[in-house]
Motif scaffolding. Sequence first.
Motif, PDB file in Angstrom:
ATOM      1  N   TRP A  46      55.167   4.144 -17.178  1.00 12.00           N
ATOM      2  CA  TRP A  46      56.158   4.464 -16.146  1.00 12.00           C
ATOM      3  C   TRP A  46      55.665   5.618 -15.287  1.00 12.00           C
ATOM      4  CZ3 TRP A  46      58.789   9.177 -15.858  1.00 12.00           C
ATOM      5  CH2 TRP A  46      59.847   9.254 -14.951  1.00 12.00           C
ATOM      6  N   SER A  47      55.221   6.692 -15.925  1.00 12.73           N
ATOM      7  CA  SER A  47      54.747   7.860 -15.198  1.00 12.73           C
ATOM      8  C   SER A  47      53.477   7.546 -14.414  1.00 12.73           C
ATOM      9  CB  SER A  47      54.495   9.018 -16.159  1.00 12.73           C
ATOM     10  OG  SER A  47      53.992  10.139 -15.480  1.00 12.73           O
ATOM     11  N   ARG A  50      54.384   5.476 -11.262  1.00 14.81           N
ATOM     12  CA  ARG A  50      55.204   6.179 -10.275  1.00 14.81           C
ATOM     13  C   ARG A  50      54.455   7.343  -9.624  1.00 14.81           C
ATOM     14  NH1 ARG A  50      60.282   4.859  -9.503  1.00 14.81           N
ATOM     15  NH2 ARG A  50      60.890   6.986  -8.923  1.00 14.81           N
ATOM     16  N   LEU A  51      53.601   8.022 -10.364  1.00 16.43           N
ATOM     17  CA  LEU A  51      52.796   9.072  -9.751  1.00 16.43           C
ATOM     18  C   LEU A  51      51.775   8.476  -8.773  1.00 16.43           C
ATOM     19  CD1 LEU A  51      52.180  11.485 -12.762  1.00 16.43           C
ATOM     20  CD2 LEU A  51      53.758  11.806 -10.838  1.00 16.43           C
ATOM     21  N   THR A  69      56.285  15.026  -8.590  1.00 15.04           N
ATOM     22  CA  THR A  69      55.367  15.096  -9.726  1.00 15.04           C
ATOM     23  C   THR A  69      56.063  15.533 -11.003  1.00 15.04           C
ATOM     24  OG1 THR A  69      54.741  17.302  -8.938  1.00 15.04           O
ATOM     25  CG2 THR A  69      53.290  15.459  -8.364  1.00 15.04           C
ATOM     26  N   ASN A  72      58.638  12.637 -12.217  1.00 15.69           N
ATOM     27  CA  ASN A  72      57.998  11.411 -12.690  1.00 15.69           C
ATOM     28  C   ASN A  72      56.849  11.673 -13.653  1.00 15.69           C
ATOM     29  OD1 ASN A  72      59.324   9.096 -11.018  1.00 15.69           O
ATOM     30  ND2 ASN A  72      58.973  10.753  -9.556  1.00 15.69           N
ATOM     31  N   ALA A  73      56.776  12.877 -14.162  1.00 16.74           N
ATOM     32  CA  ALA A  73      55.793  13.199 -15.198  1.00 16.74           C
ATOM     33  C   ALA A  73      56.190  12.529 -16.510  1.00 16.74           C
ATOM     34  CB  ALA A  73      55.714  14.713 -15.385  1.00 16.74           C
ATOM     35  N   GLY A  74      55.229  12.341 -17.384  1.00 18.52           N
ATOM     36  CA  GLY A  74      55.514  11.696 -18.657  1.00 18.52           C
ATOM     37  C   GLY A  74      56.597  12.394 -19.454  1.00 18.52           C
ATOM     38  N   TRP A  77      60.346  11.324 -18.789  1.00 18.05           N
ATOM     39  CA  TRP A  77      60.876  10.014 -19.168  1.00 18.05           C
ATOM     40  C   TRP A  77      61.841  10.046 -20.346  1.00 18.05           C
ATOM     41  CZ3 TRP A  77      62.165   5.485 -17.629  1.00 18.05           C
ATOM     42  CH2 TRP A  77      62.371   4.432 -18.547  1.00 18.05           C
TER      43      TRP A  77
END
Length: 223
Positions: A46-47, A50-51, A69, A72-74, A77
Amino acid sequence: MSTPVYGTPYGAESRHPGWPAKPGPLLVTAGAVALRPVRLRDGGEWSRIRLRDREYLEKWEPTAAGPWTDRNAGWAWPAQWASLRSLARRGQCLPFAITVDGAFAGQITIGNVIRASLRSAWVGYWVSSELAGKGVATAAVALVTDHAFGAAGLHRLEATVRPENTASLRVLAKAGYRQEGLFRRYLDVAGAWRDHYCFAITAEETGEGLADRLVAAGRATRP
């Protein structure tokens, strides 16, 4: 005078009909499209998507606090996943991952579920830029709509799209949604209040189902 919607949100129904579930698959150009509940372990992919796809996604999504950033960083989530799971358990949304050939490829969510005499919700989605134009989003919208009107027991779905988002306009039209009107300055997107078209569909309009309609039109096949 407006008409009130009487009754409790869920009445005597199951608290979360149609959840969890795994609709699909449908075969399109990109591969086998299916839906499943979002998972905690989706965070890495996901991250990553999206990044990478910031320029592709950010201009269409509601303005939110904090830089892209960070949001949407890991590490962002788990909180999002926990919130979606909580809403799903309360029957307020149906949050799905979109997969292509089993790999995480985006999200599609039925949100703001209201039951009683309204039985309505909205649908929102995003898909990896690498899969744009390959039938993935259209198949996902068809699958989630059929599920919403079947197992989830809803009657009406809405989707709002900026007039400039021609790709998403095509997705909804191909899936079978109709345009109902224009919402002026509806959402704060990319730092300004943006107009959005409202698309909608009701259970009576889907016939045998939107997935079957895509198959009949040659836009997808069954496995």
